[in-house]
Enzyme design. Sequence first.
Site, PDB file in Angstrom:
ATOM      1  N   GLY A   2      26.199-129.133 -38.405  1.00  0.00           N
ATOM      2  CA  GLY A   2      26.339-128.003 -39.324  1.00  0.00           C
ATOM      3  C   GLY A   2      27.216-126.843 -38.891  1.00  0.00           C
ATOM      4  N   ASP A  22      25.386-141.776 -48.152  1.00  0.00           N
ATOM      5  CA  ASP A  22      26.623-142.331 -47.617  1.00  0.00           C
ATOM      6  C   ASP A  22      27.790-141.618 -48.301  1.00  0.00           C
ATOM      7  OD1 ASP A  22      28.743-143.804 -46.803  1.00  0.00           O
ATOM      8  OD2 ASP A  22      27.811-145.751 -47.151  1.00  0.00           O
ATOM      9  N   CYS A  49      37.179-135.137 -33.429  1.00  0.00           N
ATOM     10  CA  CYS A  49      37.247-134.522 -32.102  1.00  0.00           C
ATOM     11  C   CYS A  49      37.700-135.583 -31.103  1.00  0.00           C
ATOM     12  CB  CYS A  49      35.939-133.843 -31.713  1.00  0.00           C
ATOM     13  SG  CYS A  49      34.497-134.863 -31.900  1.00  0.00           S
TER      14      CYS A  49
HETATM   15  C1  LIG Z   1      31.726-135.307 -36.230  1.00  0.00           C
HETATM   16  S1  LIG Z   1      30.154-135.403 -36.921  1.00  0.00           S
HETATM   17  C2  LIG Z   1      30.194-134.070 -38.072  1.00  0.00           C
HETATM   18  C3  LIG Z   1      30.078-132.727 -37.418  1.00  0.00           C
HETATM   19  C4  LIG Z   1      29.867-131.591 -38.415  1.00  0.00           C
HETATM   20  N1  LIG Z   1      30.914-131.535 -39.409  1.00  0.00           N
HETATM   21  C5  LIG Z   1      29.782-130.257 -37.731  1.00  0.00           C
HETATM   22  O1  LIG Z   1      30.736-129.495 -37.702  1.00  0.00           O
HETATM   23  O2  LIG Z   1      28.709-129.961 -37.199  1.00  0.00           O
HETATM   24  C6  LIG Z   1      30.269-136.779 -37.973  1.00  0.00           C
HETATM   25  C7  LIG Z   1      29.049-136.994 -38.838  1.00  0.00           C
HETATM   26  O3  LIG Z   1      29.336-138.055 -39.751  1.00  0.00           O
HETATM   27  C8  LIG Z   1      28.112-138.638 -40.123  1.00  0.00           C
HETATM   28  N2  LIG Z   1      28.418-139.909 -40.813  1.00  0.00           N
HETATM   29  C9  LIG Z   1      28.668-141.127 -40.296  1.00  0.00           C
HETATM   30  N3  LIG Z   1      28.918-142.029 -41.267  1.00  0.00           N
HETATM   31  C10 LIG Z   1      28.832-141.350 -42.432  1.00  0.00           C
HETATM   32  C11 LIG Z   1      28.968-141.715 -43.803  1.00  0.00           C
HETATM   33  N4  LIG Z   1      29.244-142.975 -44.153  1.00  0.00           N
HETATM   34  N5  LIG Z   1      28.797-140.769 -44.750  1.00  0.00           N
HETATM   35  C12 LIG Z   1      28.486-139.491 -44.389  1.00  0.00           C
HETATM   36  N6  LIG Z   1      28.336-139.091 -43.111  1.00  0.00           N
HETATM   37  C13 LIG Z   1      28.505-139.998 -42.147  1.00  0.00           C
HETATM   38  C14 LIG Z   1      27.383-138.755 -38.802  1.00  0.00           C
HETATM   39  O4  LIG Z   1      25.997-138.856 -39.012  1.00  0.00           O
HETATM   40  C15 LIG Z   1      27.792-137.453 -38.116  1.00  0.00           C
HETATM   41  O5  LIG Z   1      26.795-136.474 -38.263  1.00  0.00           O
END
Ligand SMILES: C[S@@+](CC[C@H](N)C(=O)[O-])C[C@H]1O[C@@H](n2cnc3c(N)ncnc32)[C@H](O)[C@@H]1O
Length: 394
Positions: free
Chosen positions: A195, A247, A320
């Site tokens: 978040g 999703d 990242c």
């Molecule tokens: C890099 S992290 C996001 C970090 C967040 N934007 C932040 O700034 O705190 C990527 C996120 O993508 C989620 N994720 C993975 N596959 C996904 C999907 N098919 N749809 C939505 N979210 C997904 C993961 O659970 C993870 O929390």
Amino acid sequence: MAAYVCTRFCINKFKVSITFIQRRYRVKTKWAATRPKFPSTELALHNFDTTYSMQFKDLWPSIRVAMLCEQKYGALINSFSSEPHIISDLEAQGCKDFISVGFSSNEVHQHSQEDSTTSHRDSTELEPAALQHNISLDIKCLVFPQGDTSRFKPARPDSSGLLGYYLLDAASVLPVLALDVQPGHTVLDLCAAPGGKTLALLQTHSVDYLWANDLSVSRTTRLRRTLQSYVPKELLNENKIHISSTDGLQLGLTEENRFDRVLVDVPCTTDRHSAMVEENNLFTRSRTKERQKLPLLQTQLLVAGMQAARRGGHIVYSTCSLSQLQNECVVQQAISLAQEELGITVQVQDLRWFAQRFSDTFHFAPHLSVGELVLPHLCANFGPIYMCKLQRIN
Ligand SMILES: C[S@@+](CC[C@H](N)C(=O)[O-])C[C@H]1O[C@@H](n2cnc3c(N)ncnc32)[C@H](O)[C@@H]1O
């Protein structure tokens, strides 16, 4: 003598010594249970050495050293907190807001004029090029100067329990700044948990409606808790913030053509974490397939983001990771796929001016085919963060 069960002879040319080790002092190394044969961090570093030495050539050794050293943080100021002296206290410690630093008063004025023109824009119009050089000055993120590795103290709660700042890699605020949220915008944060970027989006005070989504239920719970610690209850209870655990690929279909701004901050190899931390490491052997499938998932999520954006709307893709395969290649692949399969045309937006603007704080990679990449550097140890901005044309 019966108590001595192990006898070791150390023989060299001149002396013979005999060592007896009592059974009760004998330690048997438990390889399987306690020590993985190949730690995931080592596997990650080996993978990075192979691919990144080719990709970054002479730059790789310095990026590698920085990535293995302590990361620098930024304090994202929580403007919802009523604590009066947060910024002045941090400034007294030597910190500066990297976002407003370098803005002349003339540019700030121009920025606010542009803001007022956009609020009356028809949502189907394409935005004029001039507006695309905006940055929300409502977001404030304070960092210690280059070369200063001081740490921030934990944030304090105000009288309503809201914390004064959120600590994060300051470079992760850049994708939110590049998204350039304007007053009245509808925003989709497709992969939002835990978040940090959602919170930065809310600091613009411009979002009319925010949908924060993440596939993982547990991570969405964490996101909800984060927002509860930073955002007033009344705002969370309004119908302006929607949190879901869906999703993201589905949202491309169900929310087609809807949002002014879409942030696609995809799952990636989280390079700094993978090089340093064993826990939840994507380079562990059992997760090889998941890791190899990442570029495909990232491409699909970016296409979903393009679908969810309205005509003229902006999409920012971010990771990242330093990986060209997860960065530029994904963007190029998604642009072709969206055009060929869905008839959606998107245009890459030039962010060179943006990298230039923040080059006093961050170290940007030279010569990328699309997007901008913050490289870890010992004097400015943020990142890696890659971002690419797109505009949906039709
Ligand atoms: C890099 S992290 C996001 C970090 C967040 N934007 C932040 O700034 O705190 C990527 C996120 O993508 C989620 N994720 C993975 N596959 C996904 C999907 N098919 N749809 C939505 N979210 C997904 C993961 O659970 C993870 O929390």
